[in-house]
Design an enzyme around this catalytic site. Structure first.
Site, mmCIF file in Angstrom:
data_model
loop_
_atom_site.group_PDB
_atom_site.id
_atom_site.type_symbol
_atom_site.label_atom_id
_atom_site.label_comp_id
_atom_site.label_asym_id
_atom_site.label_seq_id
_atom_site.Cartn_x
_atom_site.Cartn_y
_atom_site.Cartn_z
ATOM 1 N N GLU A 119 -0.963 2.917 6.885
ATOM 2 C CA GLU A 119 -1.068 4.061 6.141
ATOM 3 C C GLU A 119 -1.784 5.210 6.763
ATOM 4 O O GLU A 119 -1.519 6.344 6.435
ATOM 5 C CB GLU A 119 -1.761 3.516 4.660
ATOM 6 C CG GLU A 119 -1.325 2.119 4.131
ATOM 7 C CD GLU A 119 0.181 2.437 3.800
ATOM 8 O OE1 GLU A 119 0.849 3.412 3.680
ATOM 9 O OE2 GLU A 119 0.744 1.253 3.820
ATOM 10 N N ALA A 178 0.765 -1.372 -0.076
ATOM 11 C CA ALA A 178 -0.060 0.172 0.030
ATOM 12 C C ALA A 178 1.041 1.167 0.095
ATOM 13 O O ALA A 178 2.154 1.186 0.270
ATOM 14 C CB ALA A 178 -0.725 -0.166 1.131
ATOM 15 N N HIS A 184 0.554 7.065 8.624
ATOM 16 C CA HIS A 184 1.513 8.043 7.904
ATOM 17 C C HIS A 184 0.878 9.481 7.610
ATOM 18 O O HIS A 184 1.492 10.166 7.216
ATOM 19 C CB HIS A 184 1.703 7.252 6.581
ATOM 20 C CG HIS A 184 2.966 6.436 6.442
ATOM 21 N ND1 HIS A 184 3.934 6.591 7.380
ATOM 22 C CD2 HIS A 184 3.019 5.248 6.276
ATOM 23 C CE1 HIS A 184 4.933 5.732 7.116
ATOM 24 N NE2 HIS A 184 4.293 4.485 6.284
HETATM 25 ZN ZN ZN Z 1 4.952 2.875 5.452
#
Ligand code: ZN
Ligand code: NAG
Ligand code: NAG
Ligand code: NAG
Ligand code: NAG
Length: 956
Positions: free
Chosen positions: A399, A363, A402
């Protein structure tokens, strides 16, 4: 990027026809696959009847664009240094981008030259920081269709462009001016260009899939780390943050997505074609590697949480059958959790997540538009296993983590990637726990990250977490830092930091760090400084500063084994090396660490003891004869522990008589430590084997999994010798009670409630069948036969499918194989396809495996992104090992697998020497590590075979 990236990206290949220059890189890179194989767990390479393990995320290996030029450019760069500014890999500090306006038009149909292309134009406004008569801007594989135009935003006129050229080696558009730009002034550079929308999984690329037998094309992006420059000319470094105005031109009937929300959508006509022009709101100030542009016929589901729009996009069929529901259900709670955790609201007005049929990484955290492999986002409650579900929720959490840590605050340069990825790999467990609070998912970091990376970090050819900026310059060097050390060691070390600071202080420091550096860039010590500030605000008593403590874990490779002598109270540390004969490079810190030792005696947990030197004496750790000491509670520290013999005996005794007085993670740890200490020759191998005796009474997953992983190594080493049969008998004895436990609990008609119990049910089935337990074999055979009789109704529970398929194919013949192939071909859910693809490699008849190997050359049979992982899977089967080896040399000249004979080692070294003059690109380290590991394996087998055979004959 998501986990799984580092196997895929470094190793892939695109295109069947490879130039000679690429071969060496491919060979070296293939070794990375073998290295990651134990970690990857798609297939347990143990016996002919073992199977895929759903116990960890089914990280699938993919292909990436390793071009023939890649290897050649590397060489050119090292042999022909030049002092021209455009021969430098890093941008000069002369220009600073502010805003871009980018318009792109991807063509989803082939042109007259049978090429998929995109056209575009872009203008970038930049400020001149130091006067210069040269503009260097990244541009890779783009053709300029008009001459670039420079204008000034100030008064007067801009310098005149006297020449422009594309410089492919360093991937620049080089523009020379007749006079200098003025410091402090802003300018605008306009370019028009054309690129190929190739199926190379990098930059702006295309993905294809079929819907009701009609081919569909998706235009999508993967920029990280250095491919934004393949979509439009840009200052493609993470610290060159700017605001992006994106416009996409696309066919009616398609949807365009990007980082921002849509602010305008109009019909236009270009080149006599009716199009939609979609304009997106300007982004926040961000790095180029986080951009995303997608044009597709996908549909979505959505919900709104406190004004925030959350959408899940995928193929029509996937969304309509509810495969996006789980992602939609979990995203909201995870986002809300991270808002609290970071104490910063989600920085954007929307969160889109999209599942792509062809995607290289697991991903990618593009800001506001996260891209996924289908298996990492889609979940089908009837077909996906609980392992698939865990993968979805952990990758989403990774994700989303992040979106703040990485996107809002970004590392200055790729050498600090470990902080970005290590952090997300740690907090993904916290986020996933929020969505699935009953799973005990936080414990799984020990198996999935700590144990995994211990194996790599115990080699003399490992490397420190932190790299020097000047050592990470070229794109392939940048790709190389996306490895298990960055992800899993990063996660393990940050978890240890959070443990000894306490979670409260850790999050406090984290929050001020994010607030201070939002929309900006950092180096990793900036985080240490903010954690230190949090420490200083309290009475916390740390023996050294955060920075001093962490330097030892970050700047030197490896980790210590701490030895506790409970007779004398002596404690010491030593760099743990799997092969004690290897010599690591010297370290500034002499391979000593500041070790926070958590520990307990039978009656109580004790305060942390800090080991700050090589040797120390600590009275409290002395014991009476009936007391034991256990250290590294819950494996919260990144180190191994050894004890004096008497304490080991007492611990073995507790495991046997009252194992629950030892925390479940430590039951797993005692096994893993003992096996690895034995591998390094520090304790006898029989001690390691004895740590598995208590398993006959154990039903918990984590200790079982730890033992099975370690025994896998034995299977791998001995699968061609007489020790094999003895070992099978022992393991069968140990697993029989577990099999019976699940028989009683579930009658094999359903699955237990607990998440990890479900995993252990699979272990019980897999190991019982592979060691030949009759009840198990009958069970599995009947299920598969029932399915073959009526292919439209699969009677096998999703969790158990991998195991059942693999066993049935291993014991069956062409009939079973062909049936499974047919089912693979027809499967519409990616998770199911992956299970069948892995199981097909379990065949035991060489001709079936050879035919299957042949299929990997045909993209209409095996998708390109899956070809290499399929070969690796076949090589993980004992029968397939030599077939794959031959196949690889004959066809693509890949190599891989655990080289456990002298002969294989020689072949590997020969490859290394043959291709040394070309270089191995980003596989250099991998090949060295593989050679080292093979040498260690050979030595180990020589030394241990006899005593192991004896022990299995009489296991006490
Ligand atoms: Zn990462
Ligand atoms: C970029 O686009 C925005 C709106 O799309 C416009 O207002 C602005 O003037 C453009 N800037 C440049 C440099 O072309
Ligand atoms: C770019 O130019 C080269 C050389 O003329 C040509 O071979 C290539 O096909 C062009 N690429 C695109 C996408 O137009
Ligand atoms: C998603 O949530 C809804 C509502 O709580 C629930 O009915 C459904 O089963 C969930 N779906 C999945 C796949 O978790
Ligand atoms: C970004 O951080 C640096 C210090 O690392 C600081 O000098 C600079 O002013 C910051 N920029 C912004 C826009 O906050």
């Amino acid at each position: 990027m998501g986990k799984g990236f580092f196997i895929s990206k470094t190793v892939g290949i695109v295109g069947i026809v490879l130039g000679a220059g690429a071969v060496a890189t491919i060979i070296a890179l293939s070794v990375v696959y073998s290295q990651e194989k134990s970690r990857n767990n798609e297939v347990q390479p143990t016996t002919t009847t073992t199977t895929t393990s759903p116990t960890t995320t089914p990280t699938t290996v993919a292909t990436a664009a390793v071009t023939t030029e890649g290897a050649v450019t590397t060489e050119a760069a090292t042999t022909a240094p030049s002092n021209e500014p455009w021969d430098q890999w890093r941008l000069p500090h002369t220009l600073s981008p502010q805003t871009y306006n980018v318009t792109l038009w991807p063509r989803l149909q082939e042109d007259e030259n049978k090429l998929y292309i995109f056209t575009g134009h872009s203008s970038v406004i930049f400020t001149c920081l130091e006067k210069t008569d040269l503009i260097l801007i990244h541009s890779n594989k783009l053709n300029m269709t008009k001459d670039p135009v420079l204008t000034t935003l100030g008064s007067g006129s801009a310098p005149t462009i006297i020449s422009h050229m594309l410089y492919p080696k360093t991937q620049y558009l080089v523009i020379k001016l007749n006079e200098e730009l003025t410091a402090g002034e802003s300018y605008e550079l306009y370019t028009e260009f054309q690129g190929e929308l190739a199926d190379d999984l990098g930059g702006f690329y295309r993905s294809e899939y079929f819907e009701k037998d009609v081919k569909k094309v998706v235009a999508t992006t993967q920029m990280q780390p250095t491919d934004a420059r393949k979509a439009f000319p840009c200052f493609d470094e993470p610290a060159m943050k700017a605001v992006f105005h994106i416009t996409l031109l696309h066919d009616p009937g398609t949807t365009a997505l990007s980082n921002g929300v849509v602010i305008d959508e109009v019909e236009v006509t270009m080149d006599d074609t009716a199009l939609i022009k979609t304009t997106f709101a300007p982004t926040e100030k961000m790095s180029t590697y986080l951009l995303a542009f997608i044009v597709s016929e996908f549909i979505s589901i959505e919900e709104n949480i406190d004004g925030l729009q959350i959408r899940i996009f995928a193929r029509n069929e996937a969304i309509n059958s509810g495969q996006g529901d789980y992602a939609l259900n979990t995203t909201g709670p995870i986002l809300k959790f991270f808002e609290r955790y970071y104490n910063v609201s989600y920085p954007l007005p929307k969160s889109d997540q999209i599942a792509l049929p062809d995607f290289n990484a697991g991903a990618m955290e593009n800001w506001g538009l996260i891209t996924y492999r289908e298996t990492a986002l889609l979940y089908d409650k009837d077909i996906s296993s609980n392992g698939n579900k865990e993968r979805v929720v952990t990758v989403i959490a990774h994700e989303l983590a992040h979106q703040w840590f990485g996107n809002l605050v970004t590392i200055k340069w790729w050498n600090d990637l470990w902080l970005n990825e290590g952090f997300a790999s740690y907090v993904e467990y916290l986020g996933a726990h929020e969505a699935e609070p009953d799973w005990n998912i936080k414990d799984l970091i020990v198996l999935n990250d700590v144990h995994r990376v211990f194996a790599i970090d115990a080699l003399a050819s490992s490397h420190p977490l932190s790299s020097k900026e000047e050592d990470v310059q070229r794109p392939e060097q940048i790709s190389e830092v996306f490895d298990a050390i960055s992800y899993s060691k990063g996660a393990s070390v940050l978890r240890m930091l959070s443990f000894f600071l306490t979670e409260k202080l850790f999050t406090r420091g984290l929050q001020t760090y994010l607030d201070h550096f939002k929309f900006n860039n950092t180096v990793y010590t900036d985080l240490w400084d903010h954690l230190q500030m949090a420490v200083n605000e309290t009475e916390t008593d740390l023996p050294k500063s955060v920075r001093d403590i962490m330097d030892r874990w970050v700047l030197q490779m490896g980790f210590p084994v701490v030895t506790i002598d409970t007779a004398t109270g002596q404690i010491s540390q030593e760099h743990f090396l799997l092969d004690p004969t290897t010599k690591p490079e010297p370290s500034d810190f002499n391979y000593e660490w500041y070790v926070p030792i958590s520990w307990k005696k039978p009656d109580a947990q004790k305060p942390i003891y800090w080991l700050l030197q090589k040797n120390a004496e600590f009275e409290d750790m002395k014991t009476n004869t009936d007391e034991w000491v256990l250290a590294n509670i819950d494996v919260n520290g990144y180190y191994r522990v050894n004890y004096d013999n008497a304490n080991w005996e007492r611990l073995l005794n507790v495991l046997k008589t009252s194992r629950t007085s030892i925390p479940v993670l430590n039951r797993a740890q005692l096994i893993d430590d003992a096996f690895n200490l034995a591998k390094a020759g520090i304790v006898p191998t029989t001690l390691a084997l004895r740590t598995t005796l208590f398993l006959s009474g154990e039903t918990e997953y984590i200790p079982w999994e730890s033992a099975l992983k370690n025994l896998d190594y034995f299977y791998l080493m001995f699968d061609r010798s007489d020790v094999y049969g003895l070992m099978q008998d022992y393991v069968k004895t140990q697993v029989t009670p577990l099999f019976e436990h699940f028989t009683k609990l579930t009658s094999w008609e359903n699955v237990p409630n607990g998440h990890t119990d479900q995993y252990n049910q699979v272990n019980a089935l897999r190991v019982a069948c592979s060691t030949g337990l009759e009840d198990c074999k009958t069970l599995v055979k009947n299920w598969f036969e029932k399915w073959m009789e009526n292919p439209t109704v699969n009677p096998i529970h999703a969790n158990l499918r991998s195991t059942v398929y693999c066993n049935a194919i291993a014991t069956g013949g062409a009939k079973e194989w062909d049936f499974a192939w047919d089912m693979f071909d027809k499967a519409t859910v990616a998770a199911e396809k992956d299970k069948l693809r892995a199981a097909l490699a379990c065949a035991t008849q060489p001709w079936l495996l050879n035919r299957y190997l042949g299929y990997t050359l045909d993209p209409s049979k095996i998708r390109k992104q899956d070809a290499t992982s399929t070969i690796t899977t076949i090589a993980g089967n004992v029968v397939g090992q030599s077939l794959a080896w031959d196949f690889v040399r004959a066809n693509w000249e890949y190599i891989f697998n655990q080289f456990s004979t002298e002969f294989e080692l020689k072949q590997l070294m020969q490859f290394r020497d043959d291709f040394a003059h070309i270089g191995f690109g980003s596989g250099t380290l991998a090949i060295q590590q593989s050679i080292e590991r093979t040498q260690a394996n050979i030595n180990w087998v020589d030394q241990n075979k006899e005593q192991i055979a004896e022990w299995f004959k009489n296991p006490v």
